[in-house]
Design a protein around this motif. Structure first.
Motif, PDB file in Angstrom:
ATOM      1  N   ALA A  72       0.950  -1.187   0.137  1.00 22.68           N
ATOM      2  CA  ALA A  72      -0.028   0.009  -0.041  1.00 22.68           C
ATOM      3  C   ALA A  72       0.933   1.219  -0.049  1.00 22.68           C
ATOM      4  CB  ALA A  72      -0.824   0.094   1.214  1.00 22.68           C
ATOM      5  N   VAL A  73       0.376   2.214  -0.850  1.00 23.19           N
ATOM      6  CA  VAL A  73       1.232   3.237  -0.999  1.00 23.19           C
ATOM      7  C   VAL A  73       0.381   4.424  -0.903  1.00 23.19           C
ATOM      8  CG1 VAL A  73       2.933   4.471  -2.541  1.00 23.19           C
ATOM      9  CG2 VAL A  73       2.521   2.306  -2.835  1.00 23.19           C
ATOM     10  N   ASP A  74       0.879   5.269   0.153  1.00 25.44           N
ATOM     11  CA  ASP A  74      -0.013   6.639   0.651  1.00 25.44           C
ATOM     12  C   ASP A  74       0.766   7.565   1.579  1.00 25.44           C
ATOM     13  OD1 ASP A  74      -1.821   8.643   1.203  1.00 25.44           O
ATOM     14  OD2 ASP A  74      -3.345   7.173   0.744  1.00 25.44           O
ATOM     15  N   ASP A  75       0.978   8.762   0.979  1.00 28.91           N
ATOM     16  CA  ASP A  75       1.919   9.673   1.619  1.00 28.91           C
ATOM     17  C   ASP A  75       1.294  10.299   3.004  1.00 28.91           C
ATOM     18  OD1 ASP A  75       0.862  13.006   0.392  1.00 28.91           O
ATOM     19  OD2 ASP A  75       0.058  11.171  -0.246  1.00 28.91           O
ATOM     20  N   SER A  76       0.114  10.083   3.031  1.00 28.82           N
ATOM     21  CA  SER A  76      -0.911  10.491   4.212  1.00 28.82           C
ATOM     22  C   SER A  76      -0.909   9.216   5.299  1.00 28.82           C
ATOM     23  CB  SER A  76      -2.278  10.678   3.856  1.00 28.82           C
ATOM     24  OG  SER A  76      -3.084  10.667   5.299  1.00 28.82           O
ATOM     25  N   LEU A  77      -0.089   9.710   6.764  1.00 26.54           N
ATOM     26  CA  LEU A  77      -0.173   8.954   7.526  1.00 26.54           C
ATOM     27  C   LEU A  77      -1.414   8.276   7.947  1.00 26.54           C
ATOM     28  CD1 LEU A  77       1.658   7.477   9.630  1.00 26.54           C
ATOM     29  CD2 LEU A  77       1.952   9.656  10.987  1.00 26.54           C
ATOM     30  N   VAL A  78      -2.390   9.186   7.953  1.00 27.53           N
ATOM     31  CA  VAL A  78      -3.582   8.661   8.500  1.00 27.53           C
ATOM     32  C   VAL A  78      -4.386   7.766   7.533  1.00 27.53           C
ATOM     33  CG1 VAL A  78      -6.168   9.521   8.764  1.00 27.53           C
ATOM     34  CG2 VAL A  78      -4.381  10.799   9.741  1.00 27.53           C
TER      35      VAL A  78
END
Lengths: 230, 151
Positions: free
Chosen positions: A29-35
């Motif tokens: 999974a790739v996402d810059d948002s920590l939340v």
């Protein structure tokens, strides 16, 4: 059912050594948002996936071993990746750019990629699908969306099922409801035909473990089940 | 207060937050995602959200405080805040972000400053309410009960 350390192997062969070990597929999974990372991680775990969550396209490529600086084809801990789910809007490398890099790679292009975005822009969706994304989820992602991911992994499974081509190319929010009912309709026989019968042959156990030898293409069932899906 | 009462109070409180639009269904979804293998999930995500939001609010404030304001930068921060608000179900906050973004687009300094105030207000409001909710949950658990699922 050996655990392959080379991500590409199982795709290239056309048949599979089933995903990872213990029937749990591994999602990157790739996402810059920590939340959002925490959120998608939990969604995936609840749906019985193994998860590795990274915060950028660059890191994703590194994990896969596609980064220019590293040339090994083994992920950090040798786990192969069965699906990549990535946010679209990220600083540095967008999800779209990541998608392209993966599809351009001979080793990894077979890995299904799903894009997530908070913006429901048709042009964006089309562009991603054209580039080879399996699906496009509008955020916030739903549990029913994640459950659908299993469908994308099944297609290369060794029992030679050819994809009927009925994959959902659009995210249709409402129609997800049908697919959200977990495999109580359950697994198909191992000879997975194209028109599966609905009758449970061997009811898979609760969502958290999938002991069937074939991680059965419940998807097919869902596809045919949901007439509303285009 | 005995457990049953505490539980009812919690359910009512949660419902009111949903009715008022402070929280939306996404929050309920998060509650449902919590399970035995990850009992701290909701608190964890929400805590991350608070940290993240406060940082973003600072970033936005600073960006608006520059000599030559770069509205694109401001917009990018607001976009992030909007995204995470949506992810945790902070509806009113999310909507405030949406409004904020249109002022960024218009490059309206006044609009942005006003929006920032709005956003801050909504943020502290939802933070407050959710913290209260968590306190109630703790009380229930301390009294030997279990946290009721909403709906």
């Amino acid at each position: 059912m050996e655990r392959n350390v080379f991500v590409s192997r199982r795709r290239i062969d056309g048949f599979d050594v089933s995903p990872s070990d213990s029937a749990e597929a591994h999602v990157l999974a790739v996402d810059d948002s920590l939340v959002d990372r925490k959120f998608i991680e939990q969604l995936l775990k609840i749906s019985s996936f193994k998860v590795t969550a990274v915060d950028s396209g660059r890191r994703a490529l590194q994990f896969l071993g596609l980064d220019e600086e590293k040339s090994s084809s083994v992920g950090f801990d040798g786990l192969k990746v069965d699906l990549i789910i990535t946010d679209y809007c990220m600083p540095g490398m967008t999800g779209y750019e990541l998608l392209k890099k993966i599809k351009e790679s001979s080793n990894f292009r077979e890995i299904p990629v799903v894009i997530m975005s908070s913006e429901n822009v048709i042009a964006r969706i089309d562009r991603c699908l054209e580039e080879g994304a399996e699906d496009f989820f509008v955020k916030p992602v739903k549990l029913s969306d994640v459950k659908r991911l299993k469908d994308y992994m099944m297609r290369e499974v060794r029992f030679g099922t050819t994809n009927s081509g009925g994959t959902n190319k659009r995210k249709l929010q409402e129609s997800c409801d049908l697919t959200s009912s977990e495999p109580s309709i359950s697994s198909l026989s191992s000879s997975s035909s194209d028109s599966p019968s609905r009758s449970p042959i061997s009811p898979s156990s609760a969502p958290s473990s999938i002991p069937t030898p074939l991680d059965s293409p419940v998807r097919r069932l869902k596809m045919t089940n949901t007439g509303g899906l285009i | 207060m005995e457990v049953g009462q505490l539980q009812r109070r919690l359910v009512d409180y949660t419902k009111s937050l949903l009715t008022e639009g402070i929280l939306d269904d996404q929050f309920s979804q998060l509650q449902k995602l919590q399970d035995e293998s990850n009992p701290g999930f909701l608190v964890e995500v929400v805590s991350l959200f608070f940290e993240d939001s406060e940082k973003l609010l600072n970033d936005i404030t600073r960006a608006l405080d520059q000599q030559g304001v770069d509205f694109k930068t401001v917009d990018a921060y607001v976009h992030q805040l909007k995204g995470s608000s949506a992810s945790v179900g902070a509806l009113k906050l999310k909507n405030a972000c949406v409004a904020f973004r249109s002022f960024c687009e218009e490059q309206s300094m006044e609009g942005c400053l006003r929006s920032l105030q709005e956003v801050k207000q909504e943020y502290y409001n939802v933070k407050n309410k959710v913290e209260t909710l968590f306190k109630m949950e703790k009380q229930i658990v301390a009294a030997g009960g279990s946290v009721p699922k909403t709906e």
